[in-house]
Write a protein that holds these residues in place. Structure first.
Motif, PDB file in Angstrom:
ATOM      1  N   GLY A   1     -10.351  21.094  -0.328  1.00 40.72           N
ATOM      2  CA  GLY A   1      -9.429  20.543  -1.303  1.00 40.72           C
ATOM      3  C   GLY A   1      -9.211  21.432  -2.509  1.00 40.72           C
ATOM      4  O   GLY A   1      -9.904  22.427  -2.726  1.00 40.72           O
ATOM      5  N   THR A   2      -8.245  21.010  -3.342  1.00 40.76           N
ATOM      6  CA  THR A   2      -7.788  21.839  -4.461  1.00 40.76           C
ATOM      7  C   THR A   2      -8.887  22.155  -5.466  1.00 40.76           C
ATOM      8  O   THR A   2      -9.004  23.284  -5.945  1.00 40.76           O
ATOM      9  N   LYS A   3      -9.713  21.152  -5.812  1.00 41.54           N
ATOM     10  CA  LYS A   3     -10.676  21.377  -6.894  1.00 41.54           C
ATOM     11  C   LYS A   3     -11.744  22.402  -6.539  1.00 41.54           C
ATOM     12  O   LYS A   3     -12.436  22.915  -7.430  1.00 41.54           O
ATOM     13  N   ARG A   4     -11.889  22.705  -5.261  1.00 43.46           N
ATOM     14  CA  ARG A   4     -12.870  23.718  -4.851  1.00 43.46           C
ATOM     15  C   ARG A   4     -12.202  24.992  -4.335  1.00 43.46           C
ATOM     16  O   ARG A   4     -12.850  25.833  -3.720  1.00 43.46           O
ATOM     17  N   ALA A   5     -10.910  25.119  -4.597  1.00 39.49           N
ATOM     18  CA  ALA A   5     -10.164  26.272  -4.074  1.00 39.49           C
ATOM     19  C   ALA A   5     -10.715  27.600  -4.578  1.00 39.49           C
ATOM     20  O   ALA A   5     -10.868  28.561  -3.809  1.00 39.49           O
ATOM     21  N   LEU A   6     -11.044  27.677  -5.864  1.00 44.27           N
ATOM     22  CA  LEU A   6     -11.559  28.937  -6.407  1.00 44.27           C
ATOM     23  C   LEU A   6     -12.904  29.292  -5.783  1.00 44.27           C
ATOM     24  O   LEU A   6     -13.194  30.469  -5.536  1.00 44.27           O
ATOM     25  N   ASP A   7     -13.731  28.293  -5.516  1.00 43.61           N
ATOM     26  CA  ASP A   7     -15.016  28.551  -4.860  1.00 43.61           C
ATOM     27  C   ASP A   7     -14.809  29.099  -3.449  1.00 43.61           C
ATOM     28  O   ASP A   7     -15.515  30.027  -3.022  1.00 43.61           O
ATOM     29  N   GLU A   8     -13.845  28.552  -2.746  1.00 45.14           N
ATOM     30  CA  GLU A   8     -13.578  29.028  -1.377  1.00 45.14           C
ATOM     31  C   GLU A   8     -12.980  30.431  -1.395  1.00 45.14           C
ATOM     32  O   GLU A   8     -13.269  31.241  -0.513  1.00 45.14           O
ATOM     33  N   LEU A   9     -12.156  30.717  -2.390  1.00 43.67           N
ATOM     34  CA  LEU A   9     -11.583  32.056  -2.500  1.00 43.67           C
ATOM     35  C   LEU A   9     -12.659  33.100  -2.787  1.00 43.67           C
ATOM     36  O   LEU A   9     -12.569  34.242  -2.330  1.00 43.67           O
ATOM     37  N   LYS A  10     -13.698  32.694  -3.532  1.00 40.18           N
ATOM     38  CA  LYS A  10     -14.802  33.620  -3.804  1.00 40.18           C
ATOM     39  C   LYS A  10     -15.471  34.077  -2.512  1.00 40.18           C
ATOM     40  O   LYS A  10     -15.977  35.200  -2.412  1.00 40.18           O
ATOM     41  N   GLN A  11     -15.492  33.222  -1.513  1.00 39.71           N
ATOM     42  CA  GLN A  11     -16.150  33.547  -0.248  1.00 39.71           C
ATOM     43  C   GLN A  11     -15.426  34.642   0.525  1.00 39.71           C
ATOM     44  O   GLN A  11     -15.970  35.202   1.476  1.00 39.71           O
ATOM     45  N   LEU A  12     -14.207  34.947   0.118  1.00 40.59           N
ATOM     46  CA  LEU A  12     -13.465  36.035   0.762  1.00 40.59           C
ATOM     47  C   LEU A  12     -13.962  37.400   0.304  1.00 40.59           C
ATOM     48  O   LEU A  12     -13.571  38.419   0.886  1.00 40.59           O
ATOM     49  N   THR A  13     -14.796  37.417  -0.730  1.00 41.59           N
ATOM     50  CA  THR A  13     -15.297  38.668  -1.331  1.00 41.59           C
ATOM     51  C   THR A  13     -14.154  39.658  -1.587  1.00 41.59           C
ATOM     52  O   THR A  13     -14.152  40.789  -1.094  1.00 41.59           O
ATOM     53  N   LEU A  14     -13.184  39.191  -2.361  1.00 47.38           N
ATOM     54  CA  LEU A  14     -12.036  40.036  -2.714  1.00 47.38           C
ATOM     55  C   LEU A  14     -12.482  41.191  -3.606  1.00 47.38           C
ATOM     56  O   LEU A  14     -13.455  41.058  -4.349  1.00 47.38           O
ATOM     57  N   PRO A  15     -11.785  42.309  -3.575  1.00 49.21           N
ATOM     58  CA  PRO A  15     -12.176  43.488  -4.380  1.00 49.21           C
ATOM     59  C   PRO A  15     -11.733  43.397  -5.839  1.00 49.21           C
ATOM     60  O   PRO A  15     -11.627  44.417  -6.506  1.00 49.21           O
ATOM     61  N   PHE A  16     -11.455  42.203  -6.324  1.00 46.66           N
ATOM     62  CA  PHE A  16     -11.060  42.021  -7.716  1.00 46.66           C
ATOM     63  C   PHE A  16     -11.442  40.608  -8.149  1.00 46.66           C
ATOM     64  O   PHE A  16     -11.697  39.733  -7.312  1.00 46.66           O
ATOM     65  N   ASP A  17     -11.480  40.392  -9.457  1.00 45.32           N
ATOM     66  CA  ASP A  17     -11.871  39.103 -10.021  1.00 45.32           C
ATOM     67  C   ASP A  17     -10.638  38.221 -10.156  1.00 45.32           C
ATOM     68  O   ASP A  17      -9.979  38.209 -11.196  1.00 45.32           O
ATOM     69  N   LEU A  18     -10.338  37.483  -9.100  1.00 43.37           N
ATOM     70  CA  LEU A  18      -9.139  36.646  -9.086  1.00 43.37           C
ATOM     71  C   LEU A  18      -9.289  35.437 -10.003  1.00 43.37           C
ATOM     72  O   LEU A  18      -8.349  35.069 -10.713  1.00 43.37           O
ATOM     73  N   GLU A  19     -10.456  34.825 -10.002  1.00 42.05           N
ATOM     74  CA  GLU A  19     -10.648  33.592 -10.770  1.00 42.05           C
ATOM     75  C   GLU A  19     -10.367  33.803 -12.252  1.00 42.05           C
ATOM     76  O   GLU A  19      -9.666  33.000 -12.890  1.00 42.05           O
ATOM     77  N   THR A  20     -10.896  34.875 -12.815  1.00 44.40           N
ATOM     78  CA  THR A  20     -10.692  35.136 -14.241  1.00 44.40           C
ATOM     79  C   THR A  20      -9.214  35.293 -14.565  1.00 44.40           C
ATOM     80  O   THR A  20      -8.724  34.772 -15.584  1.00 44.40           O
ATOM     81  N   ARG A  21      -8.470  35.973 -13.696  1.00 42.12           N
ATOM     82  CA  ARG A  21      -7.051  36.203 -13.946  1.00 42.12           C
ATOM     83  C   ARG A  21      -6.254  34.905 -13.802  1.00 42.12           C
ATOM     84  O   ARG A  21      -5.314  34.660 -14.570  1.00 42.12           O
ATOM     85  N   ILE A  22      -6.613  34.086 -12.826  1.00 40.70           N
ATOM     86  CA  ILE A  22      -5.923  32.805 -12.656  1.00 40.70           C
ATOM     87  C   ILE A  22      -6.164  31.897 -13.865  1.00 40.70           C
ATOM     88  O   ILE A  22      -5.236  31.285 -14.401  1.00 40.70           O
ATOM     89  N   LEU A  23      -7.406  31.820 -14.301  1.00 40.81           N
ATOM     90  CA  LEU A  23      -7.728  30.984 -15.460  1.00 40.81           C
ATOM     91  C   LEU A  23      -7.028  31.491 -16.725  1.00 40.81           C
ATOM     92  O   LEU A  23      -6.658  30.706 -17.599  1.00 40.81           O
ATOM     93  N   ALA A  24      -6.836  32.792 -16.798  1.00 34.92           N
ATOM     94  CA  ALA A  24      -6.123  33.356 -17.953  1.00 34.92           C
ATOM     95  C   ALA A  24      -4.680  32.866 -17.984  1.00 34.92           C
ATOM     96  O   ALA A  24      -4.133  32.579 -19.061  1.00 34.92           O
ATOM     97  N   VAL A  25      -4.050  32.763 -16.808  1.00 34.14           N
ATOM     98  CA  VAL A  25      -2.688  32.232 -16.734  1.00 34.14           C
ATOM     99  C   VAL A  25      -2.680  30.766 -17.163  1.00 34.14           C
ATOM    100  O   VAL A  25      -1.847  30.329 -17.962  1.00 34.14           O
TER     101      VAL A  25
END
Length: 290
Positions: free
Chosen positions: A118-142
């Protein structure tokens, strides 16, 4: 339920909805993959569901997932355009939020994954992709931006991070006489004289559009054939159209080297008569019995 202050959804899901989910146009596929069947009157229904799940799983495991991710990412770019055009804070935030959701879906699909929690855990699930950049910080900045200008600026940062990552992997052909033949001649005949004409008439619009057409032809060729990079629009001069003519000629000469690498010589003729004779010889050979 007032006693526990919880709302429950009870809803039906049609076969058409499941078939649509199996196309993987989004990454919220838990309903399709993870739902548990507690009662089934007819075994054929289970078999049909298993087949739908199988097709969806095969898609996520194949290179087709890149195309699905690219389509979703294109929708995100449309929302970026809406943010750039937005005049109100509400509209800018709404479209930025939609862009973020599309990007999250694209990242999941690109990696052959889907959201399970679900939506409220989307950022946690995206972290599991081990992306080469900090997506969460940039999304929260928006999300935390307080002005339209800040939303635009910070959303652009998200796109800069994800754009290179989400490129569709393509296997390019090596240059050959077969896949390059005729391209140089087309560039020459389509735009070379038009560049000279535009400079003579001081027509900045035509000069720009002719050079732009050449640039996009280079892009189209480079998408599927491993030729050298040709970036020419950074050299466009709106004040000196003769310079643009030189830019065109230099690019054309550079591309001619690609021809030479695969042993092609451009076809040219001294006159229309020579061309007609050559054309007839190649394509209208007389029947020996005539």
């Amino acid at each position: 339920m007032d006693d526990v202050d919880i709302g429950y959804d009870l809803y039906c899901t049609s076969w058409d909805m499941l078939e649509e989910d199996a196309q993987c146009s989004h990454a919220h596929l838990s309903k399709l993959f993870d739902s548990r069947i507690v009662y089934c009157k007819d075994k054929s229904a289970l078999e049909r569901l298993d087949e739908i799940r199988r097709k969806a799983a095969e898609l996520l495991a194949s290179d087709r997932r890149y195309e699905k991710a690219d389509k979703v990412y294109s929708d995100a770019k449309k929302m970026l355009a809406e943010v750039c055009l937005a005049q109100s804070l509400s509209k800018a935030r709404s479209c930025a939020g939609a862009a973020i959701e599309f990007i999250e879906n694209a990242l999941m699909l690109y990696n052959g994954q889907y959201f399970r929690k679900g939506t409220k855990r989307a950022l946690d699930e995206l972290k599991q992709l081990t992306l080469p950049f900090d997506l969460e910080t940039r999304i929260l900045a928006v999300i935390q931006a307080e002005t339209v200008e800040k939303i635009r600026e910070r959303l652009m940062d998200v796109f800069i991070l994800t754009d290179g990552y989400l490129q569709v992997p393509k296997k390019k052909e090596l240059p050959s006489a077969e896949n390059l033949r005729g391209t140089y001649e087309e560039m020459y005949s389509n735009w070379k004289n038009k560049m000279t004409e535009a400079a003579g008439r001081d027509d900045v619009y035509s000069s720009f559009m002719n050079l732009l057409s050449l640039q996009w032809m280079f892009y189209e060729i480079a998408e599927c054939i491993a030729v050298d990079d040709f970036e020419i629009m950074d050299k466009f001069s709106p004040k000196n159209l003769e310079e643009n003519k030189d830019v065109f000629d230099q690019a054309l000469n550079k591309y001619l080297a690609e021809y030479e690498k695969v042993g092609i010589c451009p076809r040219h003729f001294e006159s229309m008569t020579e061309f007609v004779e050559d054309y007839e010889k190649r394509y209208f050979k007389e029947d020996k019995n005539d």
